[in-house]
Design an enzyme around this catalytic site. Structure first.
Site, PDB file in Angstrom:
ATOM      1  N   SER A 184       1.807  -7.795  -1.016  1.00 41.98           N
ATOM      2  CA  SER A 184       2.520  -8.771  -0.184  1.00 41.98           C
ATOM      3  C   SER A 184       1.801 -10.114  -0.092  1.00 41.98           C
ATOM      4  O   SER A 184       2.383 -11.097   0.347  1.00 41.98           O
ATOM      5  CB  SER A 184       2.814  -8.203   1.203  1.00 41.98           C
ATOM      6  OG  SER A 184       1.679  -8.244   2.017  1.00 41.98           O
ATOM      7  N   THR A 206       2.980  -9.940  14.760  1.00 42.06           N
ATOM      8  CA  THR A 206       1.808 -10.437  14.040  1.00 42.06           C
ATOM      9  C   THR A 206       1.012  -9.217  13.603  1.00 42.06           C
ATOM     10  O   THR A 206       0.935  -8.229  14.346  1.00 42.06           O
ATOM     11  CB  THR A 206       0.932 -11.272  15.007  1.00 42.06           C
ATOM     12  OG1 THR A 206       1.716 -12.370  15.476  1.00 42.06           O
ATOM     13  CG2 THR A 206      -0.305 -11.822  14.327  1.00 42.06           C
ATOM     14  N   THR A 210       0.051 -22.274  20.159  1.00 44.51           N
ATOM     15  CA  THR A 210      -1.288 -21.946  20.672  1.00 44.51           C
ATOM     16  C   THR A 210      -2.065 -20.989  19.756  1.00 44.51           C
ATOM     17  O   THR A 210      -1.473 -20.159  19.069  1.00 44.51           O
ATOM     18  CB  THR A 210      -1.212 -21.332  22.091  1.00 44.51           C
ATOM     19  OG1 THR A 210      -2.530 -20.937  22.496  1.00 44.51           O
ATOM     20  CG2 THR A 210      -0.314 -20.118  22.156  1.00 44.51           C
ATOM     21  N   GLN A 211      -3.382 -21.113  19.797  1.00 42.61           N
ATOM     22  CA  GLN A 211      -4.248 -20.182  19.056  1.00 42.61           C
ATOM     23  C   GLN A 211      -4.388 -18.849  19.798  1.00 42.61           C
ATOM     24  O   GLN A 211      -4.918 -17.888  19.247  1.00 42.61           O
ATOM     25  CB  GLN A 211      -5.640 -20.803  18.866  1.00 42.61           C
ATOM     26  CG  GLN A 211      -5.634 -22.017  17.950  1.00 42.61           C
ATOM     27  CD  GLN A 211      -7.003 -22.681  17.827  1.00 42.61           C
ATOM     28  OE1 GLN A 211      -8.009 -22.116  18.207  1.00 42.61           O
ATOM     29  NE2 GLN A 211      -7.024 -23.889  17.295  1.00 42.61           N
ATOM     30  N   CYS A 212      -3.927 -18.813  21.063  1.00 42.96           N
ATOM     31  CA  CYS A 212      -4.027 -17.560  21.839  1.00 42.96           C
ATOM     32  C   CYS A 212      -3.014 -16.533  21.335  1.00 42.96           C
ATOM     33  O   CYS A 212      -1.958 -16.888  20.824  1.00 42.96           O
ATOM     34  CB  CYS A 212      -3.748 -17.826  23.315  1.00 42.96           C
ATOM     35  SG  CYS A 212      -4.962 -18.888  24.078  1.00 42.96           S
ATOM     36  N   THR A 251       0.811  -1.230   0.000  1.00 47.39           N
ATOM     37  CA  THR A 251       0.000   0.000   0.000  1.00 47.39           C
ATOM     38  C   THR A 251       0.840   1.273   0.000  1.00 47.39           C
ATOM     39  O   THR A 251       0.464   2.264  -0.620  1.00 47.39           O
ATOM     40  CB  THR A 251      -0.924   0.006   1.251  1.00 47.39           C
ATOM     41  OG1 THR A 251      -1.807  -1.100   1.137  1.00 47.39           O
ATOM     42  CG2 THR A 251      -1.737   1.271   1.351  1.00 47.39           C
TER      43      THR A 251
HETATM   44  N1  ASP Z   1      -2.538  -5.651   0.399  1.00 42.96           N
HETATM   45  C1  ASP Z   1      -1.463  -4.799   0.844  1.00 42.96           C
HETATM   46  C2  ASP Z   1      -0.203  -5.649   0.944  1.00 42.96           C
HETATM   47  O1  ASP Z   1      -0.019  -6.334   1.900  1.00 42.96           O
HETATM   48  C3  ASP Z   1      -1.798  -4.189   2.151  1.00 42.96           C
HETATM   49  C4  ASP Z   1      -0.756  -3.270   2.710  1.00 42.96           C
HETATM   50  O2  ASP Z   1       0.276  -2.984   2.172  1.00 42.96           O
HETATM   51  O3  ASP Z   1      -1.025  -2.738   3.793  1.00 42.96           O
HETATM   52  O4  ASP Z   1       0.592  -5.629   0.036  1.00 42.96           O
END
Ligand code: ASP
Length: 345
Positions: A62, A170, A281-283, A17
């Site tokens: 990405s 994350t 874990t999923q947490c 983006t």
């Molecule tokens: N779809 C975009 C990407 O991951 C979202 C971003 O850049 O925030 O390339």
């Protein structure tokens, strides 16, 4: 951009983006040229350092990133390593944590900063978060200690005022500027009027270490998430796949799974057949502790490895890296438990 100063930074633009513009006909975001991006950030000229750039051609969203692109990034960094003090990677946010985790394993012996950043709004938009993210990421990549060593000699994500260890992050929000979290490890720095580094939690590297780039990642693996009501046939079919080498097994709470005998048997059989199964874990926060409940203890008995407090992104790319080194399942199991790049407590 050149200056007489000693410090030199290489910006690697992959897409995302941060460098997109709205197509007036389709209303979707499309990548545009890196030179355009630089034109939108004239502030870059105020840095008293040498800033050069490389760009993926074409730039990619990405979601299209894969291990070939990671190897390309490793190659750009390795072949420019001696010429630059630090590297800034502009990357889409969606898979940035995967790339940061992968690079932390692929760039063994790293003593220079590799800072990934991006934005939630394109750089040409008035309220963009991209400018601050980019400018501060460059400042961090250039920061040095009094003895001339890099302040942050590791792979990080800088986003919305926080510098985080890449393999601890994350993406937690699809629309907030505060899009990334390092749930199980403190932030390495916080940016306010000054950039406040938490030196105690930043990796220490022997300045004499040499970079050992690693290019091969083996993705014959899968992320498998448990849910109440999961069906035996489907689980067995996945685990019996002859190509499958490893599984990131996403369990409940502190690493628990249903006590059904079919599940314990299927996991034991898969482990016996040389598949490496890692319990994550999923947490969002906390760690796997398989000996805490009967529902976790049976997984231990089935030969499953504890992913402790690793993120899914770190566990997955670590598995890809270890299988890429052509280690035996036993060696992969042993290495998965060890700390390789600050990814596990
Ligand atoms: N779809 C975009 C990407 O991951 C979202 C971003 O850049 O925030 O390339």
């Amino acid at each position: 951009m050149n200056s007489d100063s000693q410090t030199s930074i290489l910006i690697i633009y992959t897409g995302g983006t941060i460098g997109m513009i709205k197509n007036p006909h389709t209303r979707t975001l499309e990548s545009f040229n890196f030179e355009h991006l630089l034109r939108h950030v004239p502030e870059l000229r105020q840095f008293n350092m040498k800033i050069s750039s490389r760009a993926f051609n074409p730039p990619i969203d990405s979601s299209d990133m894969n291990p070939t692109h990671w190897a390309k990034l490793v190659d750009i960094i390795a072949s420019n390593y001696n010429e630059y003090d630090g590297f800034v990677i502009l990357h889409g946010t969606d898979t940035m944590s995967f790339t940061a985790s992968a690079l932390s394993f692929m760039l063994q012996g790293l003593t220079k900063p590799v800072i990934l950043t991006g934005s939630q709004l394109p750089i040409g938009v008035l309220r963009t978060d991209g400018k601050e993210n980019l400018l501060t990421a460059i400042e961090i990549a250039a920061a040095k200690n009094n003895d001339g060593t890099a302040k942050v000699p590791e792979v990080c994500i800088y986003f919305h005022n926080k510098l985080m260890r890449g393999n601890r992050t994350t993406k937690t929000s699809s629309d907030s500027f505060d899009a990334f979290k390092s749930n199980n490890y403190p932030n390495l720095a916080v940016s306010g009027i000054e950039i406040d580094y938490n030196n105690a939690v930043i990796q220490k590297k022997a300045p004499t270490a040499t970079l050992q780039p690693h290019y091969i990642m083996d993705s014959d693996i899968i992320i498998f998430s448990l849910f109440p009501g999961i069906k035996p046939d489907i689980v067995k079919q996945v685990l019996e796949n002859s190509k499958l080498k490893g599984v990131i097994f996403r369990t409940f709470g502190s690493g628990n799974a249903p006590q059904a005998t079919w599940l314990a048997d299927a996991l034991t059989e898969a482990t016996r057949n040389g598949k490496v199964i890692v319990n994550v874990t999923q947490c969002n926060t906390g760690s796997v502790k398989m000996s805490l409940y009967e529902t976790g203890r049976q997984l231990l008995e089935a030969g499953i490895i504890s992913g402790k407090d690793m993120t899914v992104e770190a566990a997955l790319t670590k598995l890809m890296y270890l299988f890429g080194k052509k280690l035996s399942p036993e060696e992969v199991r042993r290495e998965m438990k060890c700390n390789i790049a600050g990814e596990i407590s």
